[in-house]
Write a protein that holds these residues in place. Structure first.
Motif, PDB file in Angstrom:
ATOM      1  N   GLY A   1       0.823  -1.194   0.000  1.00  0.00           N
ATOM      2  CA  GLY A   1       0.000   0.000   0.000  1.00  0.00           C
ATOM      3  C   GLY A   1       0.858   1.246   0.000  1.00  0.00           C
ATOM      4  N   GLY A   2       0.348   2.290   0.626  1.00  0.00           N
ATOM      5  CA  GLY A   2       1.096   3.531   0.703  1.00  0.00           C
ATOM      6  C   GLY A   2       2.171   3.506   1.765  1.00  0.00           C
ATOM      7  N   LYS A   3       2.023   2.606   2.730  1.00  0.00           N
ATOM      8  CA  LYS A   3       3.003   2.421   3.793  1.00  0.00           C
ATOM      9  C   LYS A   3       3.306   0.934   3.924  1.00  0.00           C
ATOM     10  N   THR A   4       4.268   0.616   4.769  1.00  0.00           N
ATOM     11  CA  THR A   4       4.673  -0.776   4.901  1.00  0.00           C
ATOM     12  C   THR A   4       3.726  -1.599   5.766  1.00  0.00           C
ATOM     13  N   ASP A   5       2.635  -0.995   6.241  1.00  0.00           N
ATOM     14  CA  ASP A   5       1.665  -1.761   7.027  1.00  0.00           C
ATOM     15  C   ASP A   5       0.636  -2.457   6.155  1.00  0.00           C
ATOM     16  N   ARG A   6       0.795  -2.354   4.840  1.00  0.00           N
ATOM     17  CA  ARG A   6      -0.089  -3.062   3.913  1.00  0.00           C
ATOM     18  C   ARG A   6       0.779  -3.814   2.914  1.00  0.00           C
ATOM     19  N   CYS A   7       0.616  -5.120   2.889  1.00  0.00           N
ATOM     20  CA  CYS A   7       1.454  -5.940   2.016  1.00  0.00           C
ATOM     21  C   CYS A   7       0.701  -7.217   1.674  1.00  0.00           C
ATOM     22  N   TRP A   8       0.837  -7.650   0.424  1.00  0.00           N
ATOM     23  CA  TRP A   8       0.193  -8.870  -0.040  1.00  0.00           C
ATOM     24  C   TRP A   8       1.160  -9.663  -0.922  1.00  0.00           C
ATOM     25  N   ILE A   9       1.122 -10.972  -0.785  1.00  0.00           N
ATOM     26  CA  ILE A   9       1.797 -11.866  -1.722  1.00  0.00           C
ATOM     27  C   ILE A   9       0.703 -12.594  -2.494  1.00  0.00           C
ATOM     28  N   LEU A  10       0.751 -12.474  -3.812  1.00  0.00           N
ATOM     29  CA  LEU A  10      -0.305 -12.991  -4.687  1.00  0.00           C
ATOM     30  C   LEU A  10       0.242 -14.068  -5.608  1.00  0.00           C
ATOM     31  N   SER A  11      -0.638 -15.003  -5.968  1.00  0.00           N
ATOM     32  CA  SER A  11      -0.244 -16.098  -6.844  1.00  0.00           C
ATOM     33  C   SER A  11      -1.432 -16.504  -7.706  1.00  0.00           C
ATOM     34  N   ARG A  12      -1.138 -17.050  -8.862  1.00  0.00           N
ATOM     35  CA  ARG A  12      -2.210 -17.553  -9.727  1.00  0.00           C
ATOM     36  C   ARG A  12      -2.781 -18.878  -9.225  1.00  0.00           C
ATOM     37  N   THR A  13      -2.080 -19.537  -8.325  1.00  0.00           N
ATOM     38  CA  THR A  13      -2.552 -20.789  -7.729  1.00  0.00           C
ATOM     39  C   THR A  13      -2.424 -20.664  -6.210  1.00  0.00           C
ATOM     40  N   PRO A  14      -3.011 -21.600  -5.459  1.00  0.00           N
ATOM     41  CA  PRO A  14      -2.887 -21.524  -3.992  1.00  0.00           C
ATOM     42  C   PRO A  14      -1.502 -21.887  -3.476  1.00  0.00           C
ATOM     43  N   HIS A  15      -0.575 -22.165  -4.365  1.00  0.00           N
ATOM     44  CA  HIS A  15       0.750 -22.599  -3.942  1.00  0.00           C
ATOM     45  C   HIS A  15       1.818 -21.723  -4.582  1.00  0.00           C
ATOM     46  N   ILE A  16       2.995 -21.701  -3.948  1.00  0.00           N
ATOM     47  CA  ILE A  16       4.093 -20.873  -4.452  1.00  0.00           C
ATOM     48  C   ILE A  16       5.403 -21.626  -4.221  1.00  0.00           C
ATOM     49  N   PRO A  17       6.276 -21.678  -5.215  1.00  0.00           N
ATOM     50  CA  PRO A  17       7.569 -22.333  -5.011  1.00  0.00           C
ATOM     51  C   PRO A  17       8.368 -21.631  -3.916  1.00  0.00           C
ATOM     52  N   GLU A  18       9.160 -22.406  -3.202  1.00  0.00           N
ATOM     53  CA  GLU A  18       9.916 -21.859  -2.076  1.00  0.00           C
ATOM     54  C   GLU A  18      10.884 -20.756  -2.520  1.00  0.00           C
ATOM     55  N   ASP A  19      11.514 -20.898  -3.686  1.00  0.00           N
ATOM     56  CA  ASP A  19      12.478 -19.877  -4.116  1.00  0.00           C
ATOM     57  C   ASP A  19      11.788 -18.567  -4.447  1.00  0.00           C
ATOM     58  N   VAL A  20      10.606 -18.650  -5.056  1.00  0.00           N
ATOM     59  CA  VAL A  20       9.847 -17.434  -5.366  1.00  0.00           C
ATOM     60  C   VAL A  20       9.368 -16.788  -4.070  1.00  0.00           C
ATOM     61  N   ARG A  21       8.864 -17.609  -3.180  1.00  0.00           N
ATOM     62  CA  ARG A  21       8.388 -17.115  -1.879  1.00  0.00           C
ATOM     63  C   ARG A  21       9.508 -16.378  -1.146  1.00  0.00           C
ATOM     64  N   ALA A  22      10.698 -16.956  -1.170  1.00  0.00           N
ATOM     65  CA  ALA A  22      11.835 -16.345  -0.486  1.00  0.00           C
ATOM     66  C   ALA A  22      12.200 -15.000  -1.103  1.00  0.00           C
ATOM     67  N   ARG A  23      12.202 -14.923  -2.429  1.00  0.00           N
ATOM     68  CA  ARG A  23      12.565 -13.656  -3.092  1.00  0.00           C
ATOM     69  C   ARG A  23      11.560 -12.558  -2.772  1.00  0.00           C
ATOM     70  N   LEU A  24      10.277 -12.899  -2.756  1.00  0.00           N
ATOM     71  CA  LEU A  24       9.269 -11.885  -2.456  1.00  0.00           C
ATOM     72  C   LEU A  24       9.363 -11.430  -0.996  1.00  0.00           C
ATOM     73  N   ILE A  25       9.626 -12.354  -0.092  1.00  0.00           N
ATOM     74  CA  ILE A  25       9.790 -11.980   1.315  1.00  0.00           C
ATOM     75  C   ILE A  25      11.008 -11.081   1.488  1.00  0.00           C
ATOM     76  N   ILE A  26      12.095 -11.416   0.802  1.00  0.00           N
ATOM     77  CA  ILE A  26      13.306 -10.593   0.896  1.00  0.00           C
ATOM     78  C   ILE A  26      13.039  -9.177   0.393  1.00  0.00           C
ATOM     79  N   GLU A  27      12.308  -9.064  -0.712  1.00  0.00           N
ATOM     80  CA  GLU A  27      12.003  -7.726  -1.245  1.00  0.00           C
ATOM     81  C   GLU A  27      11.114  -6.954  -0.279  1.00  0.00           C
ATOM     82  N   ALA A  28      10.124  -7.621   0.321  1.00  0.00           N
ATOM     83  CA  ALA A  28       9.275  -6.954   1.307  1.00  0.00           C
ATOM     84  C   ALA A  28      10.111  -6.503   2.511  1.00  0.00           C
ATOM     85  N   LEU A  29      10.987  -7.365   2.964  1.00  0.00           N
ATOM     86  CA  LEU A  29      11.854  -7.029   4.089  1.00  0.00           C
ATOM     87  C   LEU A  29      12.746  -5.839   3.760  1.00  0.00           C
ATOM     88  N   ARG A  30      13.222  -5.786   2.525  1.00  0.00           N
ATOM     89  CA  ARG A  30      14.134  -4.714   2.113  1.00  0.00           C
ATOM     90  C   ARG A  30      13.510  -3.336   2.280  1.00  0.00           C
TER      91      ARG A  30
END
Length: 199
Positions: free
Chosen positions: A152-181
């Motif tokens: 969102g406009g601040k870091t108190d709003r964040c979503w990880i989205l996928s086309r399926t209910p599952h996400i590969p671990e490497d993709v999940r890790a990269r998105l978490i790292i970017e959010a953390l950054r």
């Protein structure tokens, strides 16, 4: 499952803090300064570009989110992005569906998505009602629009989205790292259950 996710997230955070993961995302200096002057995107984040709106259309599964009032207690949450009935190029429709496990029923939010910039930049304003409007920024896309990280406009709003209910671990890790950054409290992410028949 949730405990396992938390453990993996902590491992990722520890790696980042010790400096063993480098170059999660490089922000172009001039672009970052331009966006950081505004209050509609967190410091250090830049909307994804070049963005292809047609590839973003359709159904997304909300895999993780930070808690917020209008999605509180929702499991099996999906988001559908569609053209407006008149196919107005600057506007899109958004439908958020989820199962409220506290009230034992399905909930739907319908909103209007408007581009803040040109359509090639993934920066939007989303309006669900006269009193509920919020910025939405897609800051990372993986694969051919298979996974996405939104804030969102601040870091108190964040979503990880996928086309399926599952996400590969490497993709999940990269998105978490970017959010953390950019300062998202990734330990507070709610990992959404997807185990009910959709309404």
């Amino acid at each position: 499952m949730l405990d396992s996710n938390k453990t993996r997230d902590k491992d990722i955070i520890d790696v980042v803090k010790w400096g063993l993961v480098v170059g999660a995302a490089v922000v172009t200096g001039v672009t970052a300064v331009l966006y950081q002057r505004r209050s509609k995107i967190p410091h250090g984040a830049v909307p994804f570009a070049p963005f292809e709106p047609s590839k973003f259309l359709g159904k997304w599964y909300e895999l993780a989110r930070l808690d917020q009032r209008h999605e509180r207690h929702l499991d099996n949450t999906t988001i559908e992005i569609e053209p407006t009935p008149d196919e107005e190029s600057e506007l899109l429709m958004i439908y958020v569906n989820g199962y409220n496990y506290k009230k034992d029923g399905w909930k739907q939010l319908v909103g209007l998505v408007q581009f803040r910039e040109e359509p090639e930049v993934a920066a939007f304003d989303v309006r669900y009602s006269k009193t509920l409007s919020q910025p939405l920024n897609i800051i990372a896309v993986e694969g051919d629009y298979e996974y996405a990280l939104a804030v969102g406009g601040k870091t108190d709003r964040c979503w990880i989205l996928s086309r399926t209910p599952h996400i590969p671990e490497d993709v999940r890790a990269r998105l978490i790292i970017e959010a953390l950054r950019i300062g998202v409290e990734v330990n507070d992410l709610i990992w959404v259950n997807h185990d009910e028949t959709e309404g």
